[in-house]
Design an enzyme around this catalytic site. Structure first.
Site, mmCIF file in Angstrom:
data_model
loop_
_atom_site.group_PDB
_atom_site.id
_atom_site.type_symbol
_atom_site.label_atom_id
_atom_site.label_comp_id
_atom_site.label_asym_id
_atom_site.label_seq_id
_atom_site.Cartn_x
_atom_site.Cartn_y
_atom_site.Cartn_z
ATOM 1 N N CYS A 94 0.828 -1.210 0.000
ATOM 2 C CA CYS A 94 0.000 0.000 0.000
ATOM 3 C C CYS A 94 0.860 1.256 0.000
ATOM 4 O O CYS A 94 1.669 1.468 0.903
ATOM 5 C CB CYS A 94 -0.928 -0.007 1.215
ATOM 6 S SG CYS A 94 -1.955 1.469 1.304
ATOM 7 N N ARG A 135 0.008 4.777 3.026
ATOM 8 C CA ARG A 135 0.008 4.505 4.465
ATOM 9 C C ARG A 135 0.315 5.691 5.364
ATOM 10 O O ARG A 135 0.340 5.556 6.584
ATOM 11 C CB ARG A 135 0.990 3.365 4.757
ATOM 12 C CG ARG A 135 0.458 2.026 4.316
ATOM 13 C CD ARG A 135 1.465 0.921 4.556
ATOM 14 N NE ARG A 135 2.422 0.777 3.474
ATOM 15 C CZ ARG A 135 3.518 0.039 3.516
ATOM 16 N NH1 ARG A 135 3.831 -0.584 4.632
ATOM 17 N NH2 ARG A 135 4.325 -0.059 2.465
ATOM 18 N N TRP A 162 -9.095 5.833 -0.023
ATOM 19 C CA TRP A 162 -9.653 6.472 -1.219
ATOM 20 C C TRP A 162 -8.832 6.033 -2.411
ATOM 21 O O TRP A 162 -7.753 5.470 -2.264
ATOM 22 C CB TRP A 162 -9.671 7.996 -1.085
ATOM 23 C CG TRP A 162 -8.346 8.595 -0.708
ATOM 24 C CD1 TRP A 162 -7.258 8.769 -1.522
ATOM 25 C CD2 TRP A 162 -7.970 9.096 0.586
ATOM 26 N NE1 TRP A 162 -6.231 9.332 -0.822
ATOM 27 C CE2 TRP A 162 -6.632 9.563 0.476
ATOM 28 C CE3 TRP A 162 -8.631 9.217 1.812
ATOM 29 C CZ2 TRP A 162 -5.953 10.110 1.552
ATOM 30 C CZ3 TRP A 162 -7.940 9.774 2.875
ATOM 31 C CH2 TRP A 162 -6.626 10.215 2.742
ATOM 32 N N GLU A 172 -5.390 3.585 -10.316
ATOM 33 C CA GLU A 172 -6.098 2.318 -10.077
ATOM 34 C C GLU A 172 -7.267 2.175 -11.034
ATOM 35 O O GLU A 172 -7.541 1.104 -11.563
ATOM 36 C CB GLU A 172 -6.618 2.264 -8.637
ATOM 37 C CG GLU A 172 -5.528 2.327 -7.591
ATOM 38 C CD GLU A 172 -6.117 2.167 -6.206
ATOM 39 O OE1 GLU A 172 -6.368 3.205 -5.554
ATOM 40 O OE2 GLU A 172 -6.356 1.022 -5.782
HETATM 41 N N1 ARG Z 1 -7.080 -1.410 -6.951
HETATM 42 C C1 ARG Z 1 -8.390 -1.692 -6.461
HETATM 43 C C2 ARG Z 1 -9.431 -1.152 -7.421
HETATM 44 O O1 ARG Z 1 -9.086 -0.545 -8.403
HETATM 45 C C3 ARG Z 1 -8.637 -1.106 -5.090
HETATM 46 C C4 ARG Z 1 -7.632 -1.480 -4.054
HETATM 47 C C5 ARG Z 1 -7.662 -0.566 -2.847
HETATM 48 N N2 ARG Z 1 -7.322 0.781 -3.186
HETATM 49 C C6 ARG Z 1 -7.248 1.780 -2.346
HETATM 50 N N3 ARG Z 1 -6.985 2.957 -2.828
HETATM 51 N N4 ARG Z 1 -7.470 1.627 -1.059
HETATM 52 O O2 ARG Z 1 -10.605 -1.266 -7.187
#
Ligand code: ARG
Length: 452
Positions: free
Chosen positions: A137, A140, A311, A316
């Protein structure tokens, strides 16, 4: 808690997590009521039967859990050793004085009951440190601010579902997203505790046709199929962004489906600050990623259902969820609208399209008042986090392959160094995938499943 853009491991197209690997897949709206076959209130049960008990039986064991195998109980000595490490850490980091008296009580409790119960302060600290120890992560820096919802008294599936809905609402907070975890009943000797089979509380269906084509999110084909086997009829016509019901299992028993009320799920339509046509692509994404298929291990106690969220970081969604060829695969269509030549890789059409898609995600979330960060900012924050941890005399585990963003990697400072990685509890661990969520192609011969 922003997260992962790790190269997709084999099998992840089907949403099958790597077995027994620690850590979440970190790196990785107003959904209309119409078409919902099961109008319902918060977290209501929409279907519970129709599953072959043979399949349900597969879901009993929670390998990796401390108590689930056989009679299940870990040797009291090994549980106490884990408890001792955690309680000692708790006392030292919280300046709570010598841990001796608390340890004596924990030892007696383990001897008489085979388990022990964390104090509220221990649970909160344990959940926060589990985040701090999550080496994949990048987000953090704010581990200390994790909001902990202590729901250890909740074990029945309908109550778990209702609390998940409450979690979503509180974490969404009108768009000002709050990192939050809800901790449900722990495993105890002879009682496995509840479990959430859905990888995240909010997921878009992936309907797979007989020829293999998928409408929706290909990452969710297996969980969509499972929902179908449990009686979910899906939306008609099938959409690309149909929100799946949650799949919840009460203490090793049968699976239940629970719909999410539409007003509990905030979604953002994706538009672009300059390209008017972008909104017409009809892309959207949900605001809050709540990871729900990992268990929390604190001091040897396993909490099999402990959904948590941070968030999003734009990559992602932009680079991976909407960009990956094995996901929504939107780069070619964006490049086409941009008028880019796709005749050769050397025009870098993918790079250009991916950048605009990331920009669109950032722009749209910001315009909707929904918290999101970018990979440059999050990288700088992560290095701040490392410094802060070092100042506290703590080593910080990190996995380079997950920390480094998938886009503009070498333009972020996290790229230009290495990290030490090691497994340290408290932490989150992915439940091994139950056979029901095995890759569809391995399961095609099995009877009793819905057409998709
Ligand atoms: N990578 C995942 C997604 O695109 C989410 C993982 C958690 N991500 C976070 N920012 N807490 O759905």
């Amino acid at each position: 808690m922003a997260g992962s853009q790790h190269p997709v491991p084999a099998g992840s197209l089907w949403g099958v997590p790597e077995p027994r690997l620690p850590h979440e897949d970190r790196y990785g709206q107003g959904a209309g009521e119409q078409g919902r076959p099961f109008p319902c209130s918060a977290g209501c049960l929409v279907a519970s039967d129709g599953i072959d008990p043979g399949y349900a039986g597969d879901l009993d064991a929670v390998p990796g859990g401390g108590f689930a195998a056989g009679d299940g109980s870990p040797a009291p000595g090994s549980l106490f050793a884990s408890a001792e490490r955690f309680i000692t850490l708790f006392h030292s980091e919280n300046r709570a004085g010598p841990p001796g008296r608390r340890l004596a009580r924990v030892r007696r409790e383990i001897e008489t009951t085979g388990t022990y119960w964390h104090t509220t302060a221990e649970l909160e600290f344990g959940a926060r440190v589990a985040w701090r120890n999550s080496s994949r992560c990048i987000g953090r820096l704010y581990w200390h601010s994790l909001r902990v919802r202590d729901r250890r008294e909740v074990a029945a599936a309908p109550d778990v579902a209702a609390e998940c809905v409450a979690h979503l609402r509180e974490a969404t907070n009108g768009g000002r997203i709050r990192p939050t975890i809800t901790v449900f009943a722990p495993e105890t000797p002879g009682r496995p505790g509840p479990r959430i089979l859905s990888p995240q509380l909010v997921r878009y269906a992936g309907y797979q046709a007989a020829d293999g084509a998928v409408i929706g999110d290909p990452a969710n084909v297996a969980i969509t199929r499972l929902a179908g086997a449990l009686g979910w009829r899906g939306r008609w016509p099938a959409g690309r962004f149909d929100i799946l019901p949650m799949v919840v299992q009460e203490g090793g028993t049968r699976l239940e489906l629970h719909e999410l009320p539409a007003d509990a799920v905030l979604e953002v339509g994706i538009g672009h600050p300059e390209f008017g046509w972008f909104a017409d692509l009809g892309l959207r994404w949900y605001a809050v990623p709540v990871i729900s298929d990992m268990y929390l291990d604190v001091g040897g106690i396993h909490y099999p259902a402990a959904p948590f969220n941070g968030w999003y970081m734009c990559t992602e969604i932009g680079s991976r969820d909407l960009g990956d060829t094995g996901r929504y695969d939107q780069l070619p269509v964006i490049a086409w609208h941009m008028g880019l030549s796709m005749a050769s890789e050397r025009t870098l059409w993918k790079d250009k399209a991916m950048t605009e898609l990331n920009l669109a995600v950032l722009h749209s979330f910001a315009a909707a008042g929904v918290t999101i960060s970018d990979h440059h900012t999050e990288s700088v924050r992560f290095l701040q986090h490392l410094e802060r941890e070092a100042r506290h005399g703590r080593a910080c585990p990190a996995d380079w392959t997950w920390i480094v963003p998938p886009t503009a990697s070498s333009a972020t400072p996290v790229f230009h160094r290495y990290y030490e990685d090691f497994d340290q509890t408290p932490n989150f661990y992915r439940h091994p995938a139950p056979p029901l969520l095995a890759p569809a192609r391995l399961r095609d011969h099995q009877p009793g499943l819905a057409a998709w």
